[in-house]
Enzyme design. Structure first.
Site, short mmCIF file in Angstrom:
data_model
loop_
_atom_site.label_atom_id
_atom_site.label_comp_id
_atom_site.label_asym_id
_atom_site.label_seq_id
_atom_site.Cartn_x
_atom_site.Cartn_y
_atom_site.Cartn_z
N MET A 281 -8.14 9.85 9.12
CA MET A 281 -8.72 10.38 7.88
C MET A 281 -9.60 11.60 8.15
O MET A 281 -10.67 11.76 7.57
CB MET A 281 -9.53 9.28 7.16
CG MET A 281 -8.64 8.17 6.64
SD MET A 281 -9.56 6.79 5.97
CE MET A 281 -9.59 5.66 7.36
N LYS B 82 -2.90 4.10 -4.45
CA LYS B 82 -2.57 5.44 -4.96
C LYS B 82 -3.29 6.45 -4.11
O LYS B 82 -4.41 6.25 -3.71
CB LYS B 82 -3.04 5.61 -6.40
CG LYS B 82 -2.24 4.81 -7.40
CD LYS B 82 -2.52 5.32 -8.81
CE LYS B 82 -2.10 4.29 -9.83
NZ LYS B 82 -3.08 3.20 -9.98
N ASP C 149 0.84 -1.20 0.00
CA ASP C 149 0.00 0.00 0.00
C ASP C 149 0.87 1.25 0.00
O ASP C 149 2.03 1.21 0.42
CB ASP C 149 -0.87 0.02 1.26
CG ASP C 149 -2.20 -0.67 1.02
OD1 ASP C 149 -2.47 -1.07 -0.12
OD2 ASP C 149 -2.97 -0.80 2.00
N1 SAH Z 1 -4.06 0.93 8.86
C1 SAH Z 1 -3.55 2.28 9.11
C2 SAH Z 1 -4.60 3.34 8.85
C3 SAH Z 1 -5.00 3.47 7.39
S1 SAH Z 1 -6.21 4.70 7.14
C4 SAH Z 1 -3.04 2.35 10.54
O1 SAH Z 1 -3.29 1.43 11.33
O2 SAH Z 1 -2.36 3.32 10.86
C5 SAH Z 1 -5.22 6.06 6.61
C6 SAH Z 1 -5.18 7.12 7.70
O3 SAH Z 1 -4.28 6.72 8.73
C7 SAH Z 1 -4.65 8.46 7.24
O4 SAH Z 1 -5.65 9.24 6.62
C8 SAH Z 1 -4.21 9.07 8.55
O5 SAH Z 1 -5.31 9.54 9.29
C9 SAH Z 1 -3.66 7.85 9.27
N2 SAH Z 1 -2.21 7.71 9.09
C10 SAH Z 1 -1.55 6.72 8.49
N3 SAH Z 1 -0.22 6.89 8.58
C11 SAH Z 1 -0.04 8.05 9.26
C12 SAH Z 1 1.10 8.76 9.70
N4 SAH Z 1 2.34 8.33 9.47
N5 SAH Z 1 0.91 9.90 10.40
C13 SAH Z 1 -0.33 10.34 10.68
N6 SAH Z 1 -1.46 9.70 10.30
C14 SAH Z 1 -1.30 8.57 9.60
#
Ligand code: SAH
Length: 250
Positions: free
Chosen positions: A168, A56, A35
């Protein structure tokens, strides 16, 4: 040979936050479906695996989920060691649950490997303890984004007394603010907005419920970011400080 897929969490970005189990899966992988929120640096653990990007961002169309399902199935049935690598944890807003179910229904063995989810990592990187004795008795992970347009029970969230960690949420700041205020959350409830958590370019913006939208705008907050809303976001509670650190950035 049994068809098998590993659904692996790559953590929030810092490659050192990868689990040893994830490293083992990457070492053994023949195919890695990756991803776009995954830091490519974790791929250094692969040995000649075929790397297939399947996400993407930024308004582009994502690889259709059905196509990803079929790819995993095809490689697994060929006897390949398939790793599906996702940002954070595969089962926190990561579709890990639905992918696992789809594969298992087709007789494919699935092994889930936890990753550190962005909400936990972001808070920790900013010295925020999501639960804190006498301050926050729990934590609630929610997404502001729904595919079917359904709405959260914001009133219940506003009055839950738990720390809210919102994924998000960058494009939904106005709605989040309005709904939580309408739900009875105190206007001065502290908010921390953490962009690119655990990466070298991490940025942090402290605000409160009333000012969060304006402050995020001035800060030019961008996705990926998480919001931490609750008393624990006020200050460095971990180190016992009670200073108001409503500052822009670090
Ligand atoms: N499975 C992922 C979440 C995916 S949804 C997890 O457990 O972290 C995607 C959202 O995750 C983004 O819109 C943001 O809100 C958050 N996110 C993912 N990586 C991030 C990061 N490095 N810093 C801040 N927010 C992050």
């Amino acid at each position: 040979m049994n068809a098998k897929v590993w659904l692996v969490g790559a953590g929030p970005g810092d490659p050192e936050l990868l689990t040893l189990k994830a490293v083992r899966a990457l070492r053994e992988a023949d195919v890695v479906l990756i991803d776009d929120l995954v830091n490519d640096a974790v791929l250094e653990h692969c040995n000649n695996a075929r790397i297939i990007p399947v996400g993407k961002r930024g308004g582009c169309r994502s690889t259709p989920q059905a196509f990803i399902h079929r790819l995993m199935l095809r490689y697994a049935r060929q006897g390949k060691c398939v790793v599906r690598l996702k940002g954070g944890d595969p089962c926190i807003f990561g579709r890990g649950g639905e992918e696992a179910q789809w594969l298992r229904e087709r007789g494919v063995e699935v092994e889930l490997v936890n990753g550190i989810t962005a909400g936990l990592a972001g808070a920790t990187q900013c010295d925020i303890s999501l639960t804190l004795r006498g301050v926050a008795r729990g934590v609630t992970l929610v997404t502001a984004h729904t595919q079917d347009g359904s709405s959260l029970n914001w009133k219940a969230l506003a009055q839950s007394g738990t720390t809210l960690v919102i994924y998000m949420g960058v494009a939904k700041l106005s709605e989040i603010r309005e709904e939580l205020l309408a739900g009875g959350m105190a206007a001065d409830t502290p908010v921390a907005m953490i962009e690119n958590a655990s990466l070298p370019h991490q940025r942090e913006c402290r605000s409160d419920l009333t000012a969060m939208e304006e402050d995020a705008w001035a800060f030019e907050l961008k996705s990926p970011a998480i919001l931490v809303i609750g008393a624990v976001a006020a200050s460095s509670e971990i180190s016992g400080l009670s200073t108001d650190i409503r500052a822009y950035g670090l």
